[in-house]
Design a protein around this motif. Structure first.
Motif: not given
Ligand SMILES: Nc1nc2c(c(=O)[nH]1)N[C@H]1C(S)=C(S)[C@@H](COP(=O)(O)OP(=O)(O)OC[C@H]3O[C@@H](n4cnc5c(=O)[nH]c(N)nc54)[C@H](O)[C@@H]3O)O[C@H]1N2
Ligand SMILES: Nc1nc2c(c(=O)[nH]1)N[C@H]1C(S)=C(S)[C@@H](COP(=O)(O)OP(=O)(O)OC[C@H]3O[C@@H](n4cnc5c(=O)[nH]c(N)nc54)[C@H](O)[C@@H]3O)O[C@H]1N2
Ligand SMILES: [Mo]
Length: 776
Positions: A120-124
């Motif tokens: 989730y963090e990587i995608g954002h």
């Protein structure tokens, strides 16, 4: 920081829990919350101006194709304001974000550091904005010029002992134009190693349909849904994964259709629908969808279908010719007597028991079907990702053939495709087992000799990487590491490569689990403008029902250093093949019309491509089976009834079957958010759904922390730290989310025939959480 000893990046998201909240699962989908969530995702991703503007062009005749699923757009009335759903809006928000990752960001964050973030963090983090290169033994990606990136790729490809030491993956968003030039380059280079996302998705459907109907695609069209008797939705979750299908179902119901839903989970989108684009959907109660819901056990579908067939046979005997389509059977099929002999001999009670569904409910299904013959059967990953998925689909087709429900209006097969151009990729010959006719055509048109032997699919590519047989892996989109099974084994394979290359819009874990050298090539997205020689270009895609349509982005690309996928392929081809190539790559780079002209020469059904694709609503590709004209290899113009075998699903006392599914807040490995709203799960992904009785029997309680594990080929696989959630699911069945549990899907657990990972049929055990397992 540069001098820190190199630590191995993590192939899985960190094993850490958030704070789970649970609520009651919903029994209807969409409505106002869907509208609110669409808008919220645009705001959260800092995309309101970019994304908001684009939303109104999505799926419009003069706009771009939604980057989410492959469900078709209506060919007559499209909402003038916006033809999209909540999850289409989320997909757009993801790619239209105005955040971006720069070279400076990569300088400050090592590959290892990035791997410690959640998906989730990587995608954002935002969009990739320039090409990046990770040198041998490097800890940080560095900027690289496009020319140097292509030279490095060419150098690696040209030093391979054989072209078969490279594999070329495709995810399902690449346009027809880019896909065609991609396969052309790869074949001129000399290999058929084309693993693609279909190998994890609908390969089982293509494989079975080609054998039984002569074409690897479904037959039902959108209009068929509007005027039909019965729609069966089996192993598919439309409310989350193809939400616009719900509008089609609503319209069908209004015209008298009935719906039967077959699924271990009572998914919200199967039960009810409140159309967010209509006033009555927002203010009123919406419509009830499923008229009958059958809570089948995981892998109980084959038994269920056979039970339905036996009951239908009983009705047919009572009222001969009224239940089965005897004309169709006589004129168009082979093997009817054998099938009947088999179906008659089953013990109905045992079939019901094996399916997990009450006999009285199966009887209701048979009664609903008995005197109707316009039946559409839709299926998804719940069937294709079973070890015996080919047999289950053959049984689905047996049922359609008995009823003569194929090749006529209001009836047919409907494998609901995933990615928005996954079907088009295949039509464009992205295929590790191409037919000799297709290769002959390429040879005739281009004059080079394409490789003739089959190449590797996804599972075989992973094995070959582990055996040192693949040295260069190129990904056209997608997230190979996280989407594929057996994460530890796959990571081990990727780490042995000499070079890994990804053409991507967003950073993902595949970029972090890399070969000795690694390259990231950022590309424009579907919603962005593609301008060549000052002219705005259109690309085309094929939706799940075989309609090829125009798509034209309208947003300014996020960075001026992005190159479109077609140019990436052409420049890679020029760098690699040099003047040995017989293809005029510059011609393709100058205009996509030239690509389409050559597609037309090679692939049937694309006559007059450049003219027809510009027509409002596009054009249908030929599909003999849809017209009732079959051409099967083995049976000529007839379709075969298949004799299938019931599976033995024996489980030890402490063993469960696990299906890995999507939440409402993800697109495959892209994690939009942390909720699964329709199933009442908030702010957590590491959950396991279990039946109340199973939880009690095993001495657990809801909320307990557990580790999931299994053994296969003497290897213990562990997925640590999950929370038990009590759920209305059949006993001995469990459900978790992918990609977190892909680590448990053994590379040997595949679908017979299609070689797909059987990700909905994973045997697991559950034990109390042991903190020592948290070592990733
Ligand atoms: N928003 C969003 N849209 C998507 C995607 C996404 O991730 N997010 N992914 C896209 C892609 S690539 C694809 S392929 C499709 C996937 O769309 P689906 O085919 O709907 O995929 P899954 O979420 O994996 O869920 C399949 C369903 O199968 C059920 N199931 C599991 N085991 C069995 C079984 O043994 N029998 C039966 N009858 N049912 C079973 C599960 O409960 C679940 O409801 O969606 C596409 N659209
Ligand atoms: N356990 C388990 N595993 C599964 C499944 C399952 O149900 N269970 N489902 C399987 C299925 S059905 C599928 S289809 C696969 C999906 O496998 P993939 O297609 O490989 O995975 P995605 O998550 O869709 O890929 C996301 C990445 O694609 C890139 N991307 C997005 N848009 C574009 C674009 O326009 N161009 C380019 N070049 N890149 C882009 C972004 O960088 C993003 O990070 O996963 C499979 N894996
Ligand atoms: Mo898929």
């Amino acid at each position: 920081m540069e001098n820190k000893p190199k630590k191995q990046a993590s192939a899985e998201p960190p094993y850490k829990l958030l704070s789970l909240r649970t609520g009651k699962p919903k029994d209807w989908a969409a409505g106002i919350p869907a509208v609110v969530h669409s808008i919220k995702s645009l705001i959260n991703d800092k995309t309101l101006t970019r994304g908001g503007k684009a939303l109104f062009k999505m799926n419009q005749f003069d706009g771009f194709d939604c980057p989410s699923c492959g469900w078709p757009d209506p060919d007559d009335e499209r909402s003038p304001i916006a033809e999209y759903c909540e999850n289409g809006a989320k997909a757009l928000a993801e790619e239209a974000t105005s955040k971006r990752i720069t070279a400076d960001f990569f300088k400050q964050n090592s590959v290892y550091d990035l791997s410690q973030l959640t998906d989730y963090e990587i995608g954002h983090l935002g969009r990739l904005s320039e090409p990046m290169y990770l040198p041998k033994d490097g800890t940080h990606y560095e900027p690289i010029s496009w020319d140097n990136a292509f030279s490095k790729i060419a150098e690696h490809l040209n030093k391979l002992e054989s072209p078969n030491n490279a594999a070329f993956y495709t995810s399902g968003r690449t346009s027809n134009e880019a896909s065609f030039v991609y396969q052309l380059f790869v074949r001129e280079f000399g290999t058929n190693n084309f693993p693609d996302c279909s190998n994890m998705c609908h390969e089982t459907s293509g494989f079975t349909l080609a054998q039984t109907t002569g074409i690897g695609k479904g037959t039902a069209t959108l209009n068929d849904f509007y005027d039909t008797d019965i729609v069966i939705i089996i192993g598919q979750n439309p409310g989350t994964n193809s939400p616009r299908m719900l509008s089609a179902l609503e319209k069908g119901k209004k015209n008298g259709a009935k719906i039967i839903a077959i699924n271990p989970l009572p998914e919200a989108g199967l039960m009810g629908f409140r159309d967010p684009q209509k006033v009555n959907g927002i203010l009123g109660k919406g419509v009830q969808l499923a008229d009958l819901y059958l809570p089948v056990k995981i892998n109980g579908d084959l038994a269920l279908l056979k039970a339905i067939e036996q009951l239908l046979l009983y009705f047919e005997k009572e009222t001969p010719g009224k239940v089965f389509d005897q004309d169709f059977i006589k004129n168009k099929t082979v093997g009817y007597e054998e099938l009947i002999k088999q179906v008659e001999n089953y013990d109905l009670e045992e079939l019901a028991k094996a399916s997990g569904v009450l006999l009285e409910d199966i009887r209701k299904a048979a009664e609903m079907l008995a005197y109707k013959n316009r039946i559409i059967i839709c299926w998804g990953m719940g069937l294709t990702q079973q070890p015996n998925g080919v047999d289950i689909l053959k049984e689905v087709l047996n049922l359609l053939f008995l009823k003569g429900s194929i090749g006529k209006p209001g009836a047919g097969s409907c494998p609901v495709r995933g990615h928005s151009n996954v079907q088009g990729n295949r039509t464009m010959l992205i295929n590790n087992h191409p037919s000799q006719e297709q290769l002959d055509k390429l040879e005739e048109v281009f004059g080079f000799n394409p490789p003739r032997e089959n190449g590797y699919d996804v599972v075989d590519t992973i094995k070959a990487m582990n055996e040192g047989k693949i040295k260069v892996h190129f990904s056209m989109g997608g997230n190979f590491l996280s989407a594929t099974p057996d994460t530890t084994y796959t990571a081990n394979g990727l780490r042995q490569l000499d070079l890994s290359v990804s053409v991507s819009t967003k950073l993902n874990r595949t970029h972090l689990i890399h070969g000795k050298e690694s390259i990231i090539l950022p590309t424009i997205s579907r919603s962005e403008t593609d301008i060549i020689n000052d002219e705005l270009q259109h690309v085309s895609t094929e939706n799940a029902m075989g309609i090829v349509e125009w798509s034209r982005g309208m947003l300014q690309p996020i960075s001026d250093k992005l190159i479109n996928e077609t140019h990436i392929v052409c420049r890679m081809a020029k760098a690699t093949l040099g003047n040995k190539s017989v293809v005029d790559w510059n011609r393709y780079m100058n205009s996509y019309d030239a690509v389409r002209d050559d597609i037309e020469k090679c692939i049937p059904g694309f006559e007059n491509y450049n003219v027809r694709v510009k027509q409002k609503g596009g054009f249908y590709l030929p599909n003999g089976a849809r017209e009732g004209s079959f051409k099967t290899k083995e049976f000529g113009d007839r379709v075969p009834f298949s004799i299938t075998k019931l599976p033995q699903n024996t489980l030890a006392d402490d063993e469960y079957l696990m299906a890995t599914v999507r939440t409402h807040d993800q697109f495959n490995t892209t994690i939009y958010g942390l909720d699964d709203r329709y199933r009442g799960v908030y702010n957590e992904r590491r959950v396991i759904f279990m039946n109340k009785k199973d939880i009690e029997k095993a001495g657990f309680k809801t909320g307990d922390k557990v580790d999931l594990f299994n053994y296969d080929n003497n290897t213990e696989r562990v997925a640590p730290l999950f929370i038990i959630v009590e759920y209305p699911i059949p006993e001995k069945n469990t459900v978790t989310y992918f990609p977190e549990t892909n680590v448990l899907v053994s590379i040997h657990n595949v679908v017979a025939g299609s070689n797909m990972p059987a990700s909905k049929h994973v045997k697991i055990k559950v034990r109390k959480h042991n903190p020592d397992t948290l070592t990733n």
